[in-house]
Design an enzyme around this catalytic site. Structure first.
Site, PDB file in Angstrom:
ATOM      1  N   ASP A  12       0.884  -1.168   0.000  1.00 49.84           N
ATOM      2  CA  ASP A  12       0.000   0.000   0.000  1.00 49.84           C
ATOM      3  C   ASP A  12       0.915   1.210   0.000  1.00 49.84           C
ATOM      4  O   ASP A  12       1.672   1.438   0.947  1.00 49.84           O
ATOM      5  CB  ASP A  12      -0.865  -0.041   1.273  1.00 49.84           C
ATOM      6  CG  ASP A  12      -1.737   1.201   1.440  1.00 49.84           C
ATOM      7  OD1 ASP A  12      -1.554   2.179   0.685  1.00 49.84           O
ATOM      8  OD2 ASP A  12      -2.585   1.185   2.351  1.00 49.84           O
ATOM      9  N   ASP A  52      -6.734  -0.849  -1.282  1.00 48.99           N
ATOM     10  CA  ASP A  52      -5.666   0.150  -1.433  1.00 48.99           C
ATOM     11  C   ASP A  52      -4.283  -0.470  -1.651  1.00 48.99           C
ATOM     12  O   ASP A  52      -3.269   0.230  -1.589  1.00 48.99           O
ATOM     13  CB  ASP A  52      -5.644   1.115  -0.235  1.00 48.99           C
ATOM     14  CG  ASP A  52      -5.402   0.400   1.087  1.00 48.99           C
ATOM     15  OD1 ASP A  52      -5.146  -0.816   1.077  1.00 48.99           O
ATOM     16  OD2 ASP A  52      -5.477   1.078   2.135  1.00 48.99           O
ATOM     17  N   ASP A  53      -4.243  -1.777  -1.914  1.00 52.62           N
ATOM     18  CA  ASP A  53      -2.954  -2.462  -2.076  1.00 52.62           C
ATOM     19  C   ASP A  53      -2.656  -2.761  -3.536  1.00 52.62           C
ATOM     20  O   ASP A  53      -3.519  -3.269  -4.254  1.00 52.62           O
ATOM     21  CB  ASP A  53      -2.972  -3.776  -1.296  1.00 52.62           C
ATOM     22  CG  ASP A  53      -3.070  -3.527   0.196  1.00 52.62           C
ATOM     23  OD1 ASP A  53      -2.106  -3.005   0.759  1.00 52.62           O
ATOM     24  OD2 ASP A  53      -4.131  -3.831   0.782  1.00 52.62           O
ATOM     25  N   ASN A 104      16.340  -8.257   0.361  1.00 54.10           N
ATOM     26  CA  ASN A 104      15.014  -8.555  -0.191  1.00 54.10           C
ATOM     27  C   ASN A 104      13.983  -7.823   0.648  1.00 54.10           C
ATOM     28  O   ASN A 104      14.283  -7.323   1.726  1.00 54.10           O
ATOM     29  CB  ASN A 104      14.761 -10.069  -0.239  1.00 54.10           C
ATOM     30  CG  ASN A 104      14.659 -10.676   1.141  1.00 54.10           C
ATOM     31  OD1 ASN A 104      13.694 -10.429   1.865  1.00 54.10           O
ATOM     32  ND2 ASN A 104      15.656 -11.462   1.520  1.00 54.10           N
ATOM     33  N   LYS A 132      -7.627  -5.140   4.117  1.00 50.86           N
ATOM     34  CA  LYS A 132      -8.285  -4.913   5.416  1.00 50.86           C
ATOM     35  C   LYS A 132      -8.368  -6.205   6.227  1.00 50.86           C
ATOM     36  O   LYS A 132      -9.358  -6.474   6.902  1.00 50.86           O
ATOM     37  CB  LYS A 132      -9.686  -4.306   5.224  1.00 50.86           C
ATOM     38  CG  LYS A 132      -9.694  -3.034   4.393  1.00 50.86           C
ATOM     39  CD  LYS A 132      -8.872  -1.908   5.017  1.00 50.86           C
ATOM     40  CE  LYS A 132      -8.938  -0.637   4.180  1.00 50.86           C
ATOM     41  NZ  LYS A 132      -7.864  -0.566   3.152  1.00 50.86           N
ATOM     42  N   TYR A 231       1.316   0.872  15.055  1.00 49.42           N
ATOM     43  CA  TYR A 231       0.370   0.730  13.959  1.00 49.42           C
ATOM     44  C   TYR A 231       0.905   1.292  12.647  1.00 49.42           C
ATOM     45  O   TYR A 231       1.336   2.428  12.578  1.00 49.42           O
ATOM     46  CB  TYR A 231      -0.956   1.434  14.276  1.00 49.42           C
ATOM     47  CG  TYR A 231      -1.931   1.243  13.150  1.00 49.42           C
ATOM     48  CD1 TYR A 231      -2.548   0.003  12.984  1.00 49.42           C
ATOM     49  CD2 TYR A 231      -2.176   2.235  12.229  1.00 49.42           C
ATOM     50  CE1 TYR A 231      -3.407  -0.216  11.932  1.00 49.42           C
ATOM     51  CE2 TYR A 231      -3.039   2.017  11.164  1.00 49.42           C
ATOM     52  CZ  TYR A 231      -3.654   0.791  11.025  1.00 49.42           C
ATOM     53  OH  TYR A 231      -4.496   0.566   9.972  1.00 49.42           O
ATOM     54  N   LYS A 234      -2.863  -2.629   8.322  1.00 47.66           N
ATOM     55  CA  LYS A 234      -2.912  -4.090   8.376  1.00 47.66           C
ATOM     56  C   LYS A 234      -1.958  -4.669   7.343  1.00 47.66           C
ATOM     57  O   LYS A 234      -1.709  -4.057   6.313  1.00 47.66           O
ATOM     58  CB  LYS A 234      -4.329  -4.580   8.082  1.00 47.66           C
ATOM     59  CG  LYS A 234      -5.149  -4.807   9.341  1.00 47.66           C
ATOM     60  CD  LYS A 234      -4.758  -6.078  10.054  1.00 47.66           C
ATOM     61  CE  LYS A 234      -5.425  -6.141  11.411  1.00 47.66           C
ATOM     62  NZ  LYS A 234      -4.732  -6.981  12.362  1.00 47.66           N
ATOM     63  N   ASP A 235      -1.448  -5.852   7.639  1.00 46.53           N
ATOM     64  CA  ASP A 235      -0.519  -6.509   6.721  1.00 46.53           C
ATOM     65  C   ASP A 235      -1.319  -7.339   5.734  1.00 46.53           C
ATOM     66  O   ASP A 235      -1.375  -8.558   5.808  1.00 46.53           O
ATOM     67  CB  ASP A 235       0.488  -7.358   7.498  1.00 46.53           C
ATOM     68  CG  ASP A 235      -0.061  -7.767   8.847  1.00 46.53           C
ATOM     69  OD1 ASP A 235      -1.297  -7.705   9.019  1.00 46.53           O
ATOM     70  OD2 ASP A 235       0.728  -8.133   9.714  1.00 46.53           O
ATOM     71  N   LYS A 245      -4.757 -31.489 -11.499  1.00 48.95           N
ATOM     72  CA  LYS A 245      -3.932 -32.716 -11.460  1.00 48.95           C
ATOM     73  C   LYS A 245      -3.622 -33.122 -10.016  1.00 48.95           C
ATOM     74  O   LYS A 245      -4.533 -33.442  -9.296  1.00 48.95           O
ATOM     75  CB  LYS A 245      -2.660 -32.554 -12.304  1.00 48.95           C
ATOM     76  CG  LYS A 245      -2.947 -32.267 -13.769  1.00 48.95           C
ATOM     77  CD  LYS A 245      -3.656 -33.437 -14.453  1.00 48.95           C
ATOM     78  CE  LYS A 245      -4.003 -33.107 -15.898  1.00 48.95           C
ATOM     79  NZ  LYS A 245      -4.981 -34.057 -16.469  1.00 48.95           N
ATOM     80  N   ARG A 268      -9.736   0.386  10.854  1.00 49.03           N
ATOM     81  CA  ARG A 268      -8.518   0.608  11.632  1.00 49.03           C
ATOM     82  C   ARG A 268      -7.786  -0.692  11.986  1.00 49.03           C
ATOM     83  O   ARG A 268      -7.031  -0.746  12.963  1.00 49.03           O
ATOM     84  CB  ARG A 268      -8.827   1.400  12.911  1.00 49.03           C
ATOM     85  CG  ARG A 268      -9.383   2.789  12.617  1.00 49.03           C
ATOM     86  CD  ARG A 268      -9.714   3.557  13.877  1.00 49.03           C
ATOM     87  NE  ARG A 268     -10.393   4.815  13.559  1.00 49.03           N
ATOM     88  CZ  ARG A 268      -9.770   5.969  13.267  1.00 49.03           C
ATOM     89  NH1 ARG A 268      -8.463   6.022  13.267  1.00 49.03           N
ATOM     90  NH2 ARG A 268     -10.445   7.043  12.980  1.00 49.03           N
ATOM     91  N   TYR A 349      -4.056   0.382  17.314  1.00 43.25           N
ATOM     92  CA  TYR A 349      -3.889   1.758  17.793  1.00 43.25           C
ATOM     93  C   TYR A 349      -3.633   1.713  19.289  1.00 43.25           C
ATOM     94  O   TYR A 349      -4.003   0.762  19.967  1.00 43.25           O
ATOM     95  CB  TYR A 349      -5.158   2.586  17.546  1.00 43.25           C
ATOM     96  CG  TYR A 349      -5.356   2.984  16.105  1.00 43.25           C
ATOM     97  CD1 TYR A 349      -5.122   4.285  15.689  1.00 43.25           C
ATOM     98  CD2 TYR A 349      -5.776   2.050  15.173  1.00 43.25           C
ATOM     99  CE1 TYR A 349      -5.313   4.647  14.375  1.00 43.25           C
ATOM    100  CE2 TYR A 349      -5.962   2.410  13.851  1.00 43.25           C
ATOM    101  CZ  TYR A 349      -5.735   3.715  13.460  1.00 43.25           C
ATOM    102  OH  TYR A 349      -5.928   4.068  12.155  1.00 43.25           O
TER     103      TYR A 349
HETATM  104  P1  13P Z   1      -4.893  -0.464   5.214  1.00 41.27           P
HETATM  105  O1  13P Z   1      -4.045  -1.363   6.069  1.00 41.27           O
HETATM  106  O2  13P Z   1      -5.544  -1.222   4.104  1.00 41.27           O
HETATM  107  O3  13P Z   1      -4.114   0.700   4.750  1.00 41.27           O
HETATM  108  O4  13P Z   1      -6.112   0.066   6.096  1.00 41.27           O
HETATM  109  C1  13P Z   1      -5.835   0.814   7.215  1.00 41.27           C
HETATM  110  C2  13P Z   1      -7.021   1.254   8.001  1.00 41.27           C
HETATM  111  O5  13P Z   1      -6.852   1.770   9.062  1.00 41.27           O
HETATM  112  C3  13P Z   1      -8.381   1.097   7.512  1.00 41.27           C
HETATM  113  O6  13P Z   1      -9.322   1.658   8.424  1.00 41.27           O
HETATM  114  P1  13P Z   2      -8.311 -32.634 -14.355  1.00 39.88           P
HETATM  115  O1  13P Z   2      -8.768 -34.083 -14.444  1.00 39.88           O
HETATM  116  O2  13P Z   2      -7.807 -32.079 -15.640  1.00 39.88           O
HETATM  117  O3  13P Z   2      -7.412 -32.388 -13.205  1.00 39.88           O
HETATM  118  O4  13P Z   2      -9.663 -31.744 -14.060  1.00 39.88           O
HETATM  119  C1  13P Z   2     -10.591 -32.162 -13.118  1.00 39.88           C
HETATM  120  C2  13P Z   2     -11.414 -31.001 -12.693  1.00 39.88           C
HETATM  121  O5  13P Z   2     -11.007 -29.882 -12.764  1.00 39.88           O
HETATM  122  C3  13P Z   2     -12.745 -31.252 -12.109  1.00 39.88           C
HETATM  123  O6  13P Z   2     -13.163 -30.139 -11.373  1.00 39.88           O
HETATM  124 MG    MG Z   3      -4.001   2.045   3.394  1.00 40.25          MG
HETATM  125 MG    MG Z   4      -4.658  -2.231   2.510  1.00 44.86          MG
END
Ligand code: 13P
Ligand code: 13P
Ligand code: MG
Ligand code: MG
Length: 369
Positions: A12, A52-53, A104, A132, A231, A234-235, A245, A268, A349
């Site tokens: 976000d 919002d992500d 990373n 959310k 805060y 949210k993650d 298959k 929130r 919060y």
């Molecule tokens: P997000 O984590 O999606 O940004 O939302 C935060 C929030 O406080 C919503 O009320």
């Molecule tokens: P496959 O036999 O190709 O895996 O497909 C089966 C299927 O998706 C039934 O919902």
């Molecule tokens: Mg947000």
């Molecule tokens: Mg979000």
């Protein structure tokens, strides 16, 4: 064909009108950055949003946690944040918790779900993105898809699936390092249930086929409030699930989402609300929610992606959305009370804590004679 890696990295980085959705310009900026700077590194990519992500799906041959791939996405989000600031979007750069990139993006704010796979002749997979809510939101659907023949007919009908799956489950309360346990189905399904019933603490990280040893699912397990210590939003989690298959059929992976289970998040990040399955690029609304999940189905060949099929864009899911709305309304009727608001340890919060600290001074302990 070398192995290919599927990577979803999402963040976000700013939103219109509160926490509703990113602007078109922001989305375009991220998409263009990936297209231009991903040349020679990525095979293919797809950029979309859930609430919002912004999620970046990419394919490449560099393996998971690859520094160049992660840095590319980080830089796309940094570049997007500049646009978000210029546009005055709310929460510009919200999920970029560190000033500079190192190694990373894990632990830096963005959510990551990746897997390196040996492509099958046909390689269908699903990209989930939720807003959310937090990573534990996938616990129940993952359990039901991989353990329960009431949702997964393949557990009865398909010999490969019947061999079961290995669950890797993280204890996200442990912040010093990754702490996880490996449990096999079907013999450990009750132990798995004991852990997954507490989605604030135990979160499915990945699922593996016992028939082939291949990875079936990957879930982002970062918890921002453990990283930041305060805060930061949210993650909101992403997940990858391979289908057909020796993996569950696509419809078996979608089936548990009919339940619209109550999950943590909503307003929130501090309430319980039903997880509503929504169409691609859906915004947020009622009470900064309800918690939503989108699912895009793809096929991939030599790393090249098809266009997405929008798995929750179907009349059946309109009915589920109505049901989820009713569940949302029902729990909202009790407002802040009891199960409607999260327990103290999960509140995002400090307001309640601050008030309690003040009130503590005024409490009187009656001396017994
Ligand atoms: P997000 O984590 O999606 O940004 O939302 C935060 C929030 O406080 C919503 O009320
Ligand atoms: P496959 O036999 O190709 O895996 O497909 C089966 C299927 O998706 C039934 O919902
Ligand atoms: Mg947000
Ligand atoms: Mg979000």
């Amino acid at each position: 064909m070398a192995k290919i890696t599927l990577s979803i990295i999402k963040a976000d980085i700013g939103s219109i009108g509160g926490h509703i959705k990113p602007s078109e310009k922001l989305l375009q900026t991220v998409e263009n950055y990936i297209k231009i700077h991903g040349k020679g590194l990525l095979i293919d990519s797809y950029v979309g949003h859930t609430g919002d992500d912004i999620a970046i799906l990419s394919t490449h041959t560099k393996g998971v946690l690859n520094e160049r791939v992660h840095k590319l996405c980080w830089q796309a989000f940094v570049t997007g944040t500049k646009v978000a600031k210029i546009q005055g979007l709310y929460g510009a750069g919200q999920d970029l918790l560190k000033d500079s990139f190192s190694g990373n993006v894990r632990g830096m704010g963005p959510a990551v779900a990746e897997m390196e796979i040996e492509e099958r002749p046909a390689e269908p997979f699903l990209m989930f993105a939720a807003d959310k809510t937090d990573p534990g939101a996938y616990n129940l659907p993952m359990y039901l898809t991989f353990c329960d023949p009431m949702h997964n007919a393949g557990l009865l009908l398909s010999p490969g699936i019947k061999k079961g799956f290995k669950f890797v489950i993280m204890d996200v309360s442990y912040t010093k390092a990754d702490k996880f346990i490996e449990l096999n189905t079907p013999e450990n399904i009750y132990d798995i249930a004991v852990l997954l019933r507490d989605p604030n603490r135990f979160v499915v990280e990945s699922v593996w086929s016992r028939a082939t040893g291949e990875q079936a699912a990957s879930v982002s397990t970062t918890r921002l409030h453990n990283i930041a210590g305060k805060y930061t939003g949210k993650d909101d989690p992403v997940a990858l699930v391979r289908s057909q298959k020796d993996f569950p059929a696509t419809g078996e992976i979608l089936s548990p989402y009919s339940i619209a289970p109550y999950v943590a998040g909503f307003m929130r990040g501090s309430h319980s609300g039903p997880l509503m399955p929504v169409k691609k690029n859906s915004p947020i609304s009622f009470f900064d929610g309800p918690p939503i999940v989108s699912c895009l189905a793809f096929c991939v060949k030599d790393g090249k992606l098809t266009e997405p099929a929008d798995a929750f864009d179907h009349p059946y899911w309109d009915y589920v959305r109505v049901k989820a709305s009713k569940k949302a309304e029902e729990i909202r009727r009790q407002g802040f009370y009891g199960q409607a608001m999260l327990p103290m340890s999960e509140l995002e919060y400090t307001g309640v804590m601050d008030t309690l600290k003040e009130l503590e001074k005024k409490f009187i302990i009656k001396k017994s004679k």
